[in-house]
Design a protein around this motif. Structure first.
Motif, PDB file in Angstrom:
ATOM      1  N   ARG A 157     -17.528   7.077  -1.538  1.00  0.00           N
ATOM      2  CA  ARG A 157     -18.288   8.281  -1.177  1.00  0.00           C
ATOM      3  C   ARG A 157     -19.031   8.107   0.137  1.00  0.00           C
ATOM      4  NH1 ARG A 157     -21.708  10.346  -5.932  1.00  0.00           N
ATOM      5  NH2 ARG A 157     -22.175  11.949  -4.399  1.00  0.00           N
ATOM      6  N   ARG A 158     -18.946   6.925   0.745  1.00  0.00           N
ATOM      7  CA  ARG A 158     -19.656   6.651   1.998  1.00  0.00           C
ATOM      8  C   ARG A 158     -18.777   6.794   3.235  1.00  0.00           C
ATOM      9  NH1 ARG A 158     -24.599   3.882   1.241  1.00  0.00           N
ATOM     10  NH2 ARG A 158     -24.933   3.159  -0.872  1.00  0.00           N
ATOM     11  N   ILE A 159     -17.470   6.539   3.084  1.00  0.00           N
ATOM     12  CA  ILE A 159     -16.598   6.508   4.264  1.00  0.00           C
ATOM     13  C   ILE A 159     -16.255   7.925   4.727  1.00  0.00           C
ATOM     14  CG2 ILE A 159     -15.646   4.234   3.738  1.00  0.00           C
ATOM     15  CD1 ILE A 159     -13.106   5.593   2.746  1.00  0.00           C
ATOM     16  N   ARG A 160     -15.991   8.034   6.036  1.00  0.00           N
ATOM     17  CA  ARG A 160     -15.647   9.310   6.672  1.00  0.00           C
ATOM     18  C   ARG A 160     -16.679  10.380   6.320  1.00  0.00           C
ATOM     19  NH1 ARG A 160     -10.852  10.071   8.925  1.00  0.00           N
ATOM     20  NH2 ARG A 160     -10.797  12.216   8.208  1.00  0.00           N
ATOM     21  N   TYR A 161     -17.938  10.009   6.422  1.00  0.00           N
ATOM     22  CA  TYR A 161     -19.036  10.874   6.015  1.00  0.00           C
ATOM     23  C   TYR A 161     -19.297  11.939   7.074  1.00  0.00           C
ATOM     24  CZ  TYR A 161     -23.141  12.295   3.508  1.00  0.00           C
ATOM     25  OH  TYR A 161     -24.036  13.026   2.782  1.00  0.00           O
ATOM     26  N   SER A 162     -19.427  13.169   6.643  1.00  0.00           N
ATOM     27  CA  SER A 162     -19.700  14.270   7.564  1.00  0.00           C
ATOM     28  C   SER A 162     -21.168  14.668   7.486  1.00  0.00           C
ATOM     29  CB  SER A 162     -18.822  15.483   7.242  1.00  0.00           C
ATOM     30  OG  SER A 162     -19.225  16.583   8.050  1.00  0.00           O
ATOM     31  N   LEU A 163     -21.916  14.340   8.531  1.00  0.00           N
ATOM     32  CA  LEU A 163     -23.309  14.765   8.602  1.00  0.00           C
ATOM     33  C   LEU A 163     -23.386  16.286   8.684  1.00  0.00           C
ATOM     34  CD1 LEU A 163     -26.281  13.930   8.737  1.00  0.00           C
ATOM     35  CD2 LEU A 163     -26.037  13.776  11.228  1.00  0.00           C
ATOM     36  N   ASP A 164     -22.446  16.900   9.393  1.00  0.00           N
ATOM     37  CA  ASP A 164     -22.429  18.369   9.482  1.00  0.00           C
ATOM     38  C   ASP A 164     -22.350  18.994   8.092  1.00  0.00           C
ATOM     39  OD1 ASP A 164     -22.363  17.916  12.202  1.00  0.00           O
ATOM     40  OD2 ASP A 164     -20.354  18.725  12.503  1.00  0.00           O
ATOM     41  N   GLU A 165     -21.470  18.480   7.244  1.00  0.00           N
ATOM     42  CA  GLU A 165     -21.325  19.022   5.887  1.00  0.00           C
ATOM     43  C   GLU A 165     -22.583  18.770   5.048  1.00  0.00           C
ATOM     44  OE1 GLU A 165     -17.663  17.683   4.073  1.00  0.00           O
ATOM     45  OE2 GLU A 165     -16.492  18.422   5.774  1.00  0.00           O
ATOM     46  N   TRP A 166     -23.187  17.578   5.197  1.00  0.00           N
ATOM     47  CA  TRP A 166     -24.405  17.272   4.452  1.00  0.00           C
ATOM     48  C   TRP A 166     -25.530  18.219   4.873  1.00  0.00           C
ATOM     49  CZ3 TRP A 166     -26.411  15.816   0.232  1.00  0.00           C
ATOM     50  CH2 TRP A 166     -27.756  15.494   0.143  1.00  0.00           C
ATOM     51  N   GLU A 167     -25.671  18.465   6.175  1.00  0.00           N
ATOM     52  CA  GLU A 167     -26.711  19.385   6.644  1.00  0.00           C
ATOM     53  C   GLU A 167     -26.544  20.762   5.997  1.00  0.00           C
ATOM     54  OE1 GLU A 167     -27.776  17.751  11.115  1.00  0.00           O
ATOM     55  OE2 GLU A 167     -26.208  19.257  10.880  1.00  0.00           O
ATOM     56  N   GLU A 168     -25.311  21.218   5.902  1.00  0.00           N
ATOM     57  CA  GLU A 168     -25.041  22.524   5.296  1.00  0.00           C
ATOM     58  C   GLU A 168     -25.321  22.498   3.793  1.00  0.00           C
ATOM     59  OE1 GLU A 168     -21.256  25.464   4.695  1.00  0.00           O
ATOM     60  OE2 GLU A 168     -21.400  24.371   6.587  1.00  0.00           O
ATOM     61  N   GLU A 169     -24.818  21.474   3.116  1.00  0.00           N
ATOM     62  CA  GLU A 169     -24.987  21.386   1.660  1.00  0.00           C
ATOM     63  C   GLU A 169     -26.453  21.255   1.260  1.00  0.00           C
ATOM     64  OE1 GLU A 169     -23.051  18.937  -2.090  1.00  0.00           O
ATOM     65  OE2 GLU A 169     -22.797  18.144  -0.073  1.00  0.00           O
ATOM     66  N   ALA A 170     -27.207  20.453   2.001  1.00  0.00           N
ATOM     67  CA  ALA A 170     -28.622  20.229   1.677  1.00  0.00           C
ATOM     68  C   ALA A 170     -29.531  21.287   2.310  1.00  0.00           C
ATOM     69  CB  ALA A 170     -29.044  18.834   2.144  1.00  0.00           C
TER      70      ALA A 170
END
Length: 184
Positions: A157-170
């Protein structure tokens, strides 16, 4: 490779505006400046964070990524998530009266992603470990995103992590501060 425009924007931010550099104390290394080299043995515990100005009434979140995994010239697995700590509270830090007020940031609540220190593969050049500070939305519930029962987050769950997606989800807004160190 995941879209990570947020990473580029944040790194450009501290090139333009030094007041947006997140304070990091990594092991015995205090006042870490962007790009400082820190041996991986010195960075196996989460850094102490400071920044100012902040609101003591607000809550903050830090996200840390290795943006050079597995090799700086071949980032097929990157970025790799190294930490998400929500519910950071700001506490004033004593400093010179002429300086802007600084705040230390700490949390007593569980992580969303436990901190893992630098561990580039043998033969790799130094990696950049980037720390992003956000104001946390009042509606954010960290337990919804964390592994159950305080377990550590799996490598998958750590590899190829998208900060853009996390910003949207959170539902995070713009980054408040950022800093990074290099390690191998």
């Amino acid at each position: 490779m995941p879209s990570n425009d947020s990473v580029k924007i944040a790194l450009a931010l501290i090139e333009r505006d030094k007041s947006k550099i997140l304070g990091l104390k990594v092991g015995t290394h205090t006042n870490v400046q962007p790009g400082t080299f820190i041996p991986k043995a010195d960075a196996q515990s989460p850094p102490a964070l400071t920044f100012g100005p902040l609101s003591p009434e607000a809550t903050y979140m830090v996200v840390a990524l290795d943006i050079d995994a597995p090799f700086p010239s071949f980032g097929v697995l990157g970025p790799i998530l190294h930490w998400i700590q929500p519910d950071l509270k700001a506490t004033p830090v004593d400093g010179p009266p002429s300086s802007p007020q600084q705040y230390s940031l700490s949390s007593t609540t569980p992580f969303v992603a436990n901190y893992i220190g630098p561990a580039p593969p043998p033969g790799s050049g130094p990696h950049r470990y980037v720390f992003f500070l956000y104001e946390q939305p009042p509606s954010f519930e960290g337990h919804r995103f964390a592994p159950p029962n305080g377990q550590k987050l799996s490598n998958g769950r750590r590899i190829r992590y998208s900060l853009d997606e996390w910003e949207e989800e959170a539902r995070l807004e713009r980054v408040l501060a950022v800093n990074y160190f290099k390690s191998n």
